[in-house]
Structures are given as structure tokens and as C-alpha cells.
Scaffold this motif. Sequence first.
Motif, mmCIF file in Angstrom:
data_model
loop_
_atom_site.group_PDB
_atom_site.id
_atom_site.type_symbol
_atom_site.label_atom_id
_atom_site.label_comp_id
_atom_site.label_asym_id
_atom_site.label_seq_id
_atom_site.Cartn_x
_atom_site.Cartn_y
_atom_site.Cartn_z
ATOM 1 N N ASP A 198 0.883 -1.169 0.000
ATOM 2 C CA ASP A 198 0.000 0.000 0.000
ATOM 3 C C ASP A 198 0.922 1.221 0.000
ATOM 4 N N ASP A 199 1.213 1.761 -1.201
ATOM 5 C CA ASP A 199 2.289 2.742 -1.340
ATOM 6 C C ASP A 199 1.823 4.183 -1.280
ATOM 7 N N LEU A 200 2.786 5.056 -1.002
ATOM 8 C CA LEU A 200 2.566 6.506 -0.989
ATOM 9 C C LEU A 200 2.230 7.015 -2.401
ATOM 10 N N GLY A 201 2.939 6.492 -3.385
ATOM 11 C CA GLY A 201 2.737 6.971 -4.757
ATOM 12 C C GLY A 201 2.808 5.829 -5.753
ATOM 13 N N SER A 202 2.736 6.208 -7.030
ATOM 14 C CA SER A 202 2.764 5.229 -8.135
ATOM 15 C C SER A 202 1.839 4.053 -7.862
ATOM 16 N N ARG A 203 0.652 4.391 -7.386
ATOM 17 C CA ARG A 203 -0.301 3.356 -6.969
ATOM 18 C C ARG A 203 -0.896 2.616 -8.168
ATOM 19 N N ALA A 204 -0.890 3.270 -9.319
ATOM 20 C CA ALA A 204 -1.445 2.618 -10.511
ATOM 21 C C ALA A 204 -0.510 1.528 -11.038
ATOM 22 N N ILE A 205 0.746 1.591 -10.630
ATOM 23 C CA ILE A 205 1.742 0.620 -11.084
ATOM 24 C C ILE A 205 1.942 -0.441 -10.012
ATOM 25 N N GLY A 206 2.108 0.020 -8.800
ATOM 26 C CA GLY A 206 2.168 -0.875 -7.647
ATOM 27 C C GLY A 206 3.474 -1.625 -7.493
ATOM 28 N N ARG A 207 3.749 -1.974 -6.244
ATOM 29 C CA ARG A 207 4.885 -2.858 -5.938
ATOM 30 C C ARG A 207 4.310 -4.075 -5.235
ATOM 31 N N ALA A 208 5.063 -5.182 -5.312
ATOM 32 C CA ALA A 208 4.551 -6.407 -4.686
ATOM 33 C C ALA A 208 5.683 -7.219 -4.084
ATOM 34 N N ILE A 244 15.471 6.906 -16.170
ATOM 35 C CA ILE A 244 14.719 7.241 -14.953
ATOM 36 C C ILE A 244 14.847 8.727 -14.647
ATOM 37 N N GLY A 245 16.073 9.245 -14.795
ATOM 38 C CA GLY A 245 16.295 10.676 -14.551
ATOM 39 C C GLY A 245 15.385 11.527 -15.416
ATOM 40 N N LEU A 246 15.288 11.176 -16.698
ATOM 41 C CA LEU A 246 14.475 11.983 -17.620
ATOM 42 C C LEU A 246 12.983 11.845 -17.335
ATOM 43 N N LEU A 247 12.565 10.668 -16.898
ATOM 44 C CA LEU A 247 11.158 10.505 -16.509
ATOM 45 C C LEU A 247 10.830 11.489 -15.374
ATOM 46 N N CYS A 248 11.712 11.546 -14.384
ATOM 47 C CA CYS A 248 11.488 12.452 -13.245
ATOM 48 C C CYS A 248 11.545 13.911 -13.690
ATOM 49 N N LEU A 249 12.481 14.225 -14.583
ATOM 50 C CA LEU A 249 12.603 15.618 -15.033
ATOM 51 C C LEU A 249 11.405 16.042 -15.875
ATOM 52 N N GLY A 250 10.809 15.084 -16.605
ATOM 53 C CA GLY A 250 9.589 15.400 -17.359
ATOM 54 C C GLY A 250 8.484 15.859 -16.411
ATOM 55 N N ALA A 251 8.327 15.132 -15.311
ATOM 56 C CA ALA A 251 7.294 15.505 -14.326
ATOM 57 C C ALA A 251 7.630 16.855 -13.694
ATOM 58 N N ALA A 252 8.925 17.101 -13.462
ATOM 59 C CA ALA A 252 9.342 18.380 -12.866
ATOM 60 C C ALA A 252 9.084 19.535 -13.834
ATOM 61 N N ALA A 321 18.709 13.616 -10.610
ATOM 62 C CA ALA A 321 17.423 13.987 -11.215
ATOM 63 C C ALA A 321 16.199 13.664 -10.338
ATOM 64 N N PRO A 322 16.091 12.459 -9.729
ATOM 65 C CA PRO A 322 14.898 12.219 -8.907
ATOM 66 C C PRO A 322 14.816 13.152 -7.692
ATOM 67 N N LYS A 323 15.960 13.432 -7.078
ATOM 68 C CA LYS A 323 15.994 14.346 -5.914
ATOM 69 C C LYS A 323 15.626 15.755 -6.352
ATOM 70 N N LEU A 324 16.204 16.168 -7.478
ATOM 71 C CA LEU A 324 15.924 17.498 -8.009
ATOM 72 C C LEU A 324 14.439 17.625 -8.370
ATOM 73 N N ALA A 325 13.899 16.579 -9.024
ATOM 74 C CA ALA A 325 12.486 16.618 -9.415
ATOM 75 C C ALA A 325 11.602 16.754 -8.180
ATOM 76 N N THR A 326 11.943 16.028 -7.128
ATOM 77 C CA THR A 326 11.167 16.122 -5.884
ATOM 78 C C THR A 326 11.200 17.565 -5.363
ATOM 79 N N ASP A 327 12.384 18.163 -5.339
ATOM 80 C CA ASP A 327 12.521 19.543 -4.835
ATOM 81 C C ASP A 327 11.776 20.545 -5.726
ATOM 82 N N VAL A 328 11.901 20.371 -7.045
ATOM 83 C CA VAL A 328 11.247 21.306 -7.980
ATOM 84 C C VAL A 328 9.725 21.201 -7.842
ATOM 85 N N VAL A 354 7.258 10.835 -7.659
ATOM 86 C CA VAL A 354 8.699 10.884 -7.989
ATOM 87 C C VAL A 354 9.566 10.426 -6.815
ATOM 88 N N ILE A 355 9.094 10.612 -5.591
ATOM 89 C CA ILE A 355 9.905 10.208 -4.428
ATOM 90 C C ILE A 355 10.296 8.728 -4.533
#
Length: 382
Positions: A198-208, A244-252, A321-328, A354-355
Motif C-alpha cells: 500500500d504505497d505513498l505513490g505510483s499506486r497505478a503501477i504498484g509494488r509487490a 529514470i532521470g528523464l522521466l522524473c525531469l519530465g514531471a518536474a 534527477a529524482p531528488k531534483l524533481a522532488t525539490d522542484v 517521484v519520491i
Amino acid sequence: MHYGFDEDEEAFRTELRRWTDKVLAPHYQSDDKAAQFRRQQAIDMAQMGLTGLRIPEAYGGQDATAVIAGIAAEEVGRADFNAGYLIINTALISDILVRNCTAEQRADWLPGIASGETVPCIMITEPGAGTDAASLSLNAIPDGEDAWRLSGEKTSITLGMAADRAVVLARTGGPGARGVSAFWVDMDDPGISRGAFDDLGSRAIGRASIHFDDVRVTRADMVGDEGGGFVSVMQGFDYSRAIIGLLCLGAAQQSLDEALQWSRDREAFGKPIGTFQGVAFPLAECATYIAGARHVCYEALWRKDIGLEHSAEAAMAKFWAPKLATDVIHQCLLTLGHIGYSTEHKVGQRLRDVIGLEIGDGTAQVSKLVIARNILGRAYAP
Ligand SMILES: Cc1cc2nc3c(=O)[nH]c(=O)nc-3n(C[C@H](O)[C@H](O)[C@H](O)COP(=O)(O)OP(=O)(O)OC[C@H]3O[C@@H](n4cnc5c(N)ncnc54)[C@H](O)[C@@H]3O)c2cc1C
């Protein structure tokens, strides 16, 4: 020095932006609320060629460069960050399969990934082995000459609830990386059971978490050589870190574009808030940092495409990039004021999403170990 994207790359970006705005963006929030992987998303993305980017044309893929895969991740990240996990998983896994499999295995396994019928996942992490992945203990017990039985648990597996097939790292030999082999495992095997996080984010993808209870695999399911699984899988991670970096930067970048527009439109004290330097300067900083991190990501992918060493650049991309995206995204949420704090706005969901990639695929500390080893020399590895 030639600097910039070529015509084909620009055309790909333009076409993809139009498509992601129309097909992916409308589902970003509703998929999160449903907290369930929507199969149609894989089919839609496959039809756009996005699940076969790194698969040769002979197997139904696009045979795209790493730079094109990066553009795809960046554009998808703007519209629906979570859909980007399909690009990460399919690009990473198909690269591993292309490099390490026999012609027969490639012909059997790759077309399904390209067509979206096979949703793949990758299983490395275990309850007792995360960063220290080489200490993994999922047991592969010999069952005759050319077969093994898998028993144990994998955890924190992206798309683990939905996946049809998995690259699974298991211990076929002694301790350490050299005792690990990789298998391509059918997730419908009756010995496999799955439990969702039961995750904080990316719930549509999910982890198991995935339990293996005496799951039989044969040499025909083995990816690469016996004892070579750890190295062959880890080599794939090198370049996927920049994706992965670019995925996060796209969201940022999308969040920044929205915050900029808001700063033009929203008025306080009789003026647009963008006229206050307290609002404009943080956004100027965000734009600057995004530009810097983008260069690092694309340099890593460009180096990969022309066969140059790129692990330090990919590690820089993954730590930064993921840290930067989170901050932005956090800064953009604050710029939007109370509107940004509402779940009606996408910016809060992007922050939650992104976290996850500050941790997934290795934390910043691991990336810094790689960078340090590169700049100091191997003799200074801890
Ligand atoms: C969103 C998401 C998706 C994921 N998807 C997958 C997947 O598809 N497949 C898969 O196999 N795994 C996946 N993972 C797991 C991920 O790879 C691990 O969480 C990650 O490698 C870290 O392992 P850990 O969580 O066990 O942390 P630990 O290894 O327990 O580390 C805990 C903390 O200690 C730090 N640390 C550990 N060792 C060192 C060191 N030597 N020096 C400095 N600091 C150190 C870490 O950086 C971290 O901050 C995913 C995780 C997330 C969050």
C-alpha cells in the motif's frame, strides 16, 4: 561540437507530446485513485511503439537509440509519470534479454514485450537484500541436470501484481555475485503468490512481494550463463538510470510550466505574483537545475549510443534527477498556493510519485559510490 537533437528526434518528441496529452494524461489521476494497473495502458503504449523501444525490428520493436528512449521517458513523465514505469521496465528488461539470450529465446520472448501482451518485471530485491543486492538468497536448488526449483521471497517489485513474466535473480551457486543466475519466469506458475504494497505513490503501477514455492525452471529459461546473472542484469541498469532521470525531469518540467503559468495569471497586491522576485527567483532556479540535470541524462544516453563509457554519467543522472524533481515539484506546489495542496491538482500526486524513484533502482548513496569509484579510482572503493 554538435549540440542538440536532430530532426527525427525533434519530430518524435512533437508527435509523442501530442499523443501523451491525448491518451495518457487524462488517466493519470484516475488510475492513481483506482490503485490498479490498467492493462489497456500497456496496449496503448505498445501501439505507439513505447514498449518495444529497445527491441530490434526483427522481433517487433523499434530498435530505437537510448536517446530516443530518453525522449520518450521525458515526454511520458510530463503527462503520466507512472506510465513511464512501462518504458523503464520494458527498455531495461529487453536490453538485458537482447544482450544475453540465445536467438531462440529472443524470438520467443521479445515480441510479446513489444506488442504489450507481456508485461515484464525484474526481481532483484529481497527482504534481506536491497542495496547489497549481491547477497540475495532466493534459492535455486538443482533438479536434475538442466533444471532448478526456486524457493524464497522477492520484495518491492514494480508491476509485481500485474506482470506476466519476470527476470528473476536466484542463487544457483556459492556466495556473492558469481553464485547468481537469472531466469525468465512465467508469473502464472502455481508456485508463485503475490502480495501488494500500500504505497505513498505510483499506486497505478504498484509494488509487490512475490513468494516462490518450489517453482521449476529449466536451462531454457536461463538468461545468459549460469553464475553470470548478476553481472548481466546489473549492466542493463547502467543506462536505464539516465532514462529514470528523464522521466522524473519530465514531471518536474510539467510542474514548472504550470507554476510559471500560474505566476502570470494569479494576482496579489494588484500585480501578477510572477513580478515578485520571491516567486520568480525560485522558479528561475528550478529552470536552471532542470537544464543542468537534463544535460547529464542525455550525455549518458548519447555516450551509450556511441559506445562510450557512461556509468558515471548514468549514476550522476540517477542520484541528481529524482531528488531534483522532488525539490522542484515541491517548490511548484508551494507557488500554486492552496490550489496546489488539493488532490484535484496533479502536482501533489507527482510529488508522491517521484519520491519512489529516489529509492527504486538504487538510492542516491549507491549512485554516489559509483561516481566516487569513477573519479577516485577503483582502489578507493569501500
Ligand atoms: C518505487 C520503487 C520501485 C522499486 N522497484 C523494484 C523492482 O522493480 N525490482 C527490484 O528488485 N527492486 C525494486 N525496488 C527496490 C529498490 O531497488 C531497493 O529499495 C533499493 O535498492 C534499496 O534497498 P532497500 O530499500 O532494501 O534499502 P537498504 O539497502 O536497506 O538501505 C537503507 C538505507 O541505507 C543506505 N545504505 C545502504 N548501504 C549503504 C552504503 N554502503 N553506503 C551508504 N548508504 C547505504 C541506503 O542508501 C538507504 O538509504 C523498488 C523500490 C522502490 C521504492
